[in-house]
Design a protein around this motif. Sequence first.
Motif, PDB file in Angstrom:
ATOM      1  N   TYR A   8      40.964  32.521  45.794  1.00  0.00           N
ATOM      2  CA  TYR A   8      39.556  32.400  46.147  1.00  0.00           C
ATOM      3  C   TYR A   8      39.398  32.059  47.623  1.00  0.00           C
ATOM      4  N   HIS A   9      38.411  32.711  48.229  1.00  0.00           N
ATOM      5  CA  HIS A   9      38.059  32.449  49.626  1.00  0.00           C
ATOM      6  C   HIS A   9      36.558  32.194  49.674  1.00  0.00           C
ATOM      7  N   ASN A  63      40.300  33.152  57.205  1.00  0.00           N
ATOM      8  CA  ASN A  63      39.708  33.214  55.867  1.00  0.00           C
ATOM      9  C   ASN A  63      40.458  32.256  54.947  1.00  0.00           C
ATOM     10  N   TYR A  68      42.553  28.905  43.347  1.00  0.00           N
ATOM     11  CA  TYR A  68      43.298  29.985  42.700  1.00  0.00           C
ATOM     12  C   TYR A  68      43.176  29.890  41.175  1.00  0.00           C
ATOM     13  N   THR A  95      34.795  35.277  47.821  1.00  0.00           N
ATOM     14  CA  THR A  95      35.505  36.492  47.438  1.00  0.00           C
ATOM     15  C   THR A  95      36.760  36.119  46.652  1.00  0.00           C
ATOM     16  N   GLU A  97      40.692  37.508  46.190  1.00  0.00           N
ATOM     17  CA  GLU A  97      41.808  38.388  46.523  1.00  0.00           C
ATOM     18  C   GLU A  97      42.705  38.416  45.280  1.00  0.00           C
ATOM     19  N   ALA A  99      46.289  39.670  43.515  1.00  0.00           N
ATOM     20  CA  ALA A  99      47.644  40.147  43.806  1.00  0.00           C
ATOM     21  C   ALA A  99      48.523  39.957  42.582  1.00  0.00           C
TER      22      ALA A  99
END
Length: 104
Positions: A8-9, A63, A68, A95, A97, A99
């Motif tokens: 998380y950002h 960023n 998480y 946002t 991300e 992965a």
Amino acid sequence: MPKYIFAYHGGGMPETEEEGKRVMAAWGAWMESMGDKLVDGGNPVGMSSTLTADGLSDGGGANPLSGYTIVEAESVEAAAEMGKGCPILEGGSGTIEIAPLIDM
């Protein structure tokens, strides 16, 4: 089944106790909706620092990470579908991300 990390950002801290309760309830409901596909609900993180060959700097970079979660999903697209209900996306202030985690 593959595992994915949601990094998380952004986002923000609730301004009132009432808002904090609402936000925590939203996170709890979202995590509960994933059932056994939720591997690790994760945590928010504090302000990060960046380590380079030149040394350690504060501020978390361009960023910074704000938290998480780890989930199991058939594909990155399936993980993205799971992530669409995440409260950090409300209001466009955060946002995610996504992965894959690679077993070693």
